[in-house]
Design a protein around this motif. Structure first.
Motif, short mmCIF file in Angstrom:
data_model
loop_
_atom_site.label_atom_id
_atom_site.label_comp_id
_atom_site.label_asym_id
_atom_site.label_seq_id
_atom_site.Cartn_x
_atom_site.Cartn_y
_atom_site.Cartn_z
N GLU A 185 -13.65 -50.34 6.67
CA GLU A 185 -13.48 -51.78 6.89
C GLU A 185 -12.55 -52.04 8.08
OE1 GLU A 185 -12.16 -53.38 3.15
OE2 GLU A 185 -14.19 -53.41 2.34
N LYS A 186 -12.77 -51.23 9.12
CA LYS A 186 -11.96 -51.36 10.34
C LYS A 186 -12.88 -51.38 11.56
CE LYS A 186 -7.89 -48.95 8.53
NZ LYS A 186 -6.97 -47.80 8.70
N TYR A 187 -12.40 -52.03 12.62
CA TYR A 187 -13.10 -52.00 13.90
C TYR A 187 -12.72 -50.72 14.62
CZ TYR A 187 -14.30 -56.89 13.17
OH TYR A 187 -14.80 -58.05 12.66
N VAL A 188 -13.69 -50.15 15.35
CA VAL A 188 -13.44 -48.88 16.03
C VAL A 188 -14.03 -48.88 17.43
CG1 VAL A 188 -13.35 -47.55 13.88
CG2 VAL A 188 -15.54 -47.83 15.05
N TRP A 189 -13.31 -48.27 18.34
CA TRP A 189 -13.86 -47.83 19.63
C TRP A 189 -14.03 -46.33 19.52
CZ3 TRP A 189 -15.73 -50.12 23.95
CH2 TRP A 189 -15.48 -51.49 24.12
N SER A 190 -15.17 -45.83 19.98
CA SER A 190 -15.45 -44.41 19.90
C SER A 190 -15.79 -43.86 21.28
CB SER A 190 -16.62 -44.13 18.96
OG SER A 190 -16.34 -44.59 17.66
N MET A 191 -15.43 -42.60 21.49
CA MET A 191 -15.84 -41.89 22.70
C MET A 191 -16.82 -40.80 22.29
SD MET A 191 -13.64 -39.45 25.27
CE MET A 191 -13.39 -38.24 23.96
N SER A 192 -17.99 -40.81 22.87
CA SER A 192 -18.99 -39.79 22.57
C SER A 192 -19.22 -38.92 23.79
CB SER A 192 -20.31 -40.45 22.15
OG SER A 192 -20.16 -41.14 20.92
N TYR A 193 -19.36 -37.63 23.55
CA TYR A 193 -19.54 -36.68 24.64
C TYR A 193 -20.37 -35.51 24.16
CZ TYR A 193 -15.62 -34.43 22.20
OH TYR A 193 -14.80 -33.86 21.24
N LEU A 194 -20.88 -34.75 25.09
CA LEU A 194 -21.64 -33.55 24.78
C LEU A 194 -20.73 -32.35 24.87
CD1 LEU A 194 -24.99 -34.15 26.74
CD2 LEU A 194 -24.55 -34.47 24.29
N SER A 195 -20.79 -31.49 23.85
CA SER A 195 -20.01 -30.26 23.82
C SER A 195 -21.00 -29.10 23.75
CB SER A 195 -19.08 -30.24 22.59
OG SER A 195 -18.40 -29.01 22.50
N THR A 201 -13.14 -41.09 17.21
CA THR A 201 -13.07 -42.50 16.85
C THR A 201 -11.62 -42.97 16.75
OG1 THR A 201 -15.15 -42.32 15.63
CG2 THR A 201 -13.76 -44.20 15.12
N TYR A 202 -11.41 -44.24 17.18
CA TYR A 202 -10.06 -44.81 17.22
C TYR A 202 -10.11 -46.23 16.67
CZ TYR A 202 -9.55 -40.78 20.21
OH TYR A 202 -9.55 -39.47 20.69
N TYR A 203 -9.11 -46.55 15.84
CA TYR A 203 -9.07 -47.85 15.19
C TYR A 203 -8.50 -48.92 16.11
CZ TYR A 203 -9.92 -45.23 10.88
OH TYR A 203 -10.45 -44.42 9.92
N PHE A 204 -9.10 -50.12 16.02
CA PHE A 204 -8.66 -51.27 16.82
C PHE A 204 -8.65 -52.51 15.93
CE2 PHE A 204 -9.43 -48.62 20.40
CZ PHE A 204 -8.89 -49.24 21.53
N PRO A 213 -5.49 -43.28 16.28
CA PRO A 213 -6.65 -42.40 16.11
C PRO A 213 -7.09 -42.39 14.66
CG PRO A 213 -4.89 -41.29 17.31
CD PRO A 213 -4.29 -42.51 16.73
N SER A 214 -8.35 -42.11 14.44
CA SER A 214 -8.88 -42.10 13.07
C SER A 214 -8.54 -40.83 12.32
CB SER A 214 -10.40 -42.28 13.09
OG SER A 214 -11.01 -41.18 13.73
N ASN A 215 -8.24 -39.74 13.05
CA ASN A 215 -7.90 -38.47 12.41
C ASN A 215 -7.16 -37.56 13.40
OD1 ASN A 215 -9.96 -37.31 14.07
ND2 ASN A 215 -11.49 -37.84 12.50
N THR A 216 -6.82 -36.37 12.93
CA THR A 216 -6.06 -35.43 13.75
C THR A 216 -6.85 -34.97 14.97
OG1 THR A 216 -4.88 -34.64 11.79
CG2 THR A 216 -4.82 -33.22 13.74
N ALA A 217 -8.13 -34.72 14.79
CA ALA A 217 -8.95 -34.28 15.92
C ALA A 217 -8.96 -35.32 17.03
CB ALA A 217 -10.37 -33.98 15.45
N ALA A 218 -9.11 -36.59 16.65
CA ALA A 218 -9.10 -37.66 17.64
C ALA A 218 -7.74 -37.72 18.34
CB ALA A 218 -9.40 -38.99 16.97
N GLN A 219 -6.64 -37.50 17.60
CA GLN A 219 -5.31 -37.49 18.19
C GLN A 219 -5.17 -36.34 19.19
OE1 GLN A 219 -2.28 -39.49 17.80
NE2 GLN A 219 -2.00 -38.21 19.64
N ASN A 220 -5.69 -35.16 18.83
CA ASN A 220 -5.59 -34.00 19.72
C ASN A 220 -6.35 -34.22 21.02
OD1 ASN A 220 -4.03 -32.65 17.84
ND2 ASN A 220 -5.78 -31.55 16.92
N VAL A 221 -7.55 -34.80 20.93
CA VAL A 221 -8.33 -35.06 22.14
C VAL A 221 -7.59 -36.03 23.05
CG1 VAL A 221 -10.44 -36.10 23.04
CG2 VAL A 221 -10.57 -34.51 21.13
#
Length: 454
Positions: A359-369, A377-380, A398-406
């Motif tokens: 129930e949150k708004y998110v901006w996401s960055m998508s990329y190819l690995s 994903t990041y909460y806004f 950030p939505s999680n640890t992985a998002a924070q690390n990136v």
């Protein structure tokens, strides 16, 4: 004697009156009906020869089923046929529509003004354009309703009006009784270019995949306008029932004197109005009624649509989307940093939406690995002001640890999120009639803007 004299005087006066009436009749009917009809044939032939016209052609109004929804709606919709009448009795015709599978069709045949109960415009040898609508063997591939009937069109028309130097001509189908109008075009009009232009305009304003409805205001009532891509308007009052309060109104789109027009088959007849023809105003991005300037057809509210659509879909900005140089710099910096972190990382897009689970708004960055899709994903926060067509975003976390690390390894990502954390003006990238693309412009820096796609 006085009575005899009075009667004599009365008889003499009556003779004078009767003589006057006879003279008027002689003047009025100095030629026979056949002679007057022959004269009309000659005059109308001269007036049409050497001219070009766009014909708003309507076959008979029948009912078919929509191939997707199976809902009934009028078929025999509006089509435009271009005509160039030559003085040698030949006519060039062209059209490009659903009947031709959207392929350009051009043909030459003969035309003539013939005599019937009045002057009649007859396309009296076969033409692949107009006679296609008159062939009972032609069928709509998705329906059975046309078997043995075709589109029930006309190829002969009673000429209702054709004044000297006419800009429009009114016709009436001899067999079906359908009213047809022709509007004058420059004689040297390139038919293929004209049709391409009109069809391009239609695809911009009323594409099949337009995600939003439109609005038509008639007096004190505003109606939802749907099915525009089908060359038909299904109307029902805003807030009303789309099934029990709807009505169908076939129309045509055409171009005259550099302006685009929408004209309905008949007067709409909703809201006690007298509306039939509308002209497009590019500056205001709306159609205005010619009969009454207070009647309009407009696209949907950008802010309202943007907010509503967030509940189920995402808005996306790809790396190749339209954007200002300032915003492109932000995206390029992020793409470069991703490559520096891992040479197999390739930035694809950023998108914005609503996460129903959190129930949150998110901006996401998508990329190819290494060719496989990955998303961070990041909460806004998000506040959409529908009245002023504006949206304000605010970065939260950030939505999680992985998002924070990136983000820690790509400082430009945080720079992008910080830049997005402001108020943005929302506007249609193409037209409010088609909100597949919306432009976001910074309220504080007009050079910072980007386009988001559904």
């Amino acid at each position: 004697m006085k009575k005899i004299f009075s009667i004599a005087m009365l008889l003499a006066a009556s003779a004078v009156v009767l003589t006057g009436c006879k003279n008027e009749e002689d003047d009025l009917f100095s030629s026979s009906a056949a002679e007057r009809l022959a004269e009309s044939q000659k005059i109308y032939t001269q007036r049409l020869g050497g001219t070009a016209w766009v014909m708003e052609y309507y076959p008979l109004d029948v009912t078919e089923l929509d191939a997707e929804t199976r809902d009934p709606y009028p078929a025999g919709l509006g089509y435009i046929i271009l005509n160039r009448f030559k003085a040698d009795g030949s006519v060039e015709q062209a059209m490009q529509n659903s009947v031709t599978s959207n392929q350009y069709v051009f043909d030459t045949s003969l035309w003539e003004i013939i005599a019937d109960q009045g002057p009649v415009l007859s396309f009296n040898t076969f033409n692949k354009c107009i006679h296609t609508f008159c062939d009972p063997g032609i069928q709509n591939s998705s329906l059975n309703l046309y078997q043995g009937r075709g589109y029930e069109g006309d190829y002969e028309f009673g000429v209702l009006s054709l004044p000297e130097n006419a800009e429009t001509v009114m016709l009436k189908g001899k067999k079906r009784g359908t009213y047809i109008r022709m509007s004058k075009l420059p004689y040297d009009t390139d038919f293929q270019t004209y049709l391409k232009d009109v069809n391009s305009f239609k695809e911009t304003m009323f594409p099949d995949d337009a995600p939003n409805n439109d609005l038509i205001t008639l007096g004190d009532t505003t109606f939802v306008f749907t099915r525009g891509s089908k060359y038909i308007a299904e109307l029902y009052p805003v807030g009303g029932d789309a099934v029990t309060e709807n009505s169908w109104h076939p129309y045509t789109l055409f171009k005259r004197d550099g302006q685009y027009y929408m004209r309905f088959r008949t007067k709409i007849g909703r809201g006690n109005c007298d509306a039939q023809e509308f002209v497009y105003n590019a500056t205001e991005d709306k159609f205005t009624c010619i009969e009454n300037g207070a009647y309009t057809i407009q696209g949907y509210s950008v802010g309202k649509f943007y907010n509503e659509y967030l509940q189920s879909k995402k808005w996306t900005t790809r790396t190749d989307a339209s954007m200002s140089d300032a915003f492109k710099t932000l995206m390029d910096n992020l793409a470069t940093e991703l490559k520096a972190v891992n040479k197999n990382f390739t930035l694809s897009y950023i998108n914005f939406g609503y996460d129903a689970k959190t129930e949150k708004y998110v901006w996401s960055m998508s990329y190819l690995s290494s060719g496989r899709a990955a998303t961070q994903t990041y909460y806004f926060t998000c506040d959409v002001n529908e009245g002023s067509d504006a949206a304000t975003f605010g970065y939260v976390e950030p939505s999680n640890t992985a998002a924070q690390n990136v983000m820690s390894r790509c400082p430009s990502l945080k720079t992008l999120w910080d830049t997005l954390s402001q108020e943005w003006q929302l506007s249609a990238a193409d037209s409010k009639f088609n909100l597949k693309r919306i432009k976001l412009t910074s309220k504080t820096n007009a050079d910072m803007w980007f386009v988001m796609n559904i």
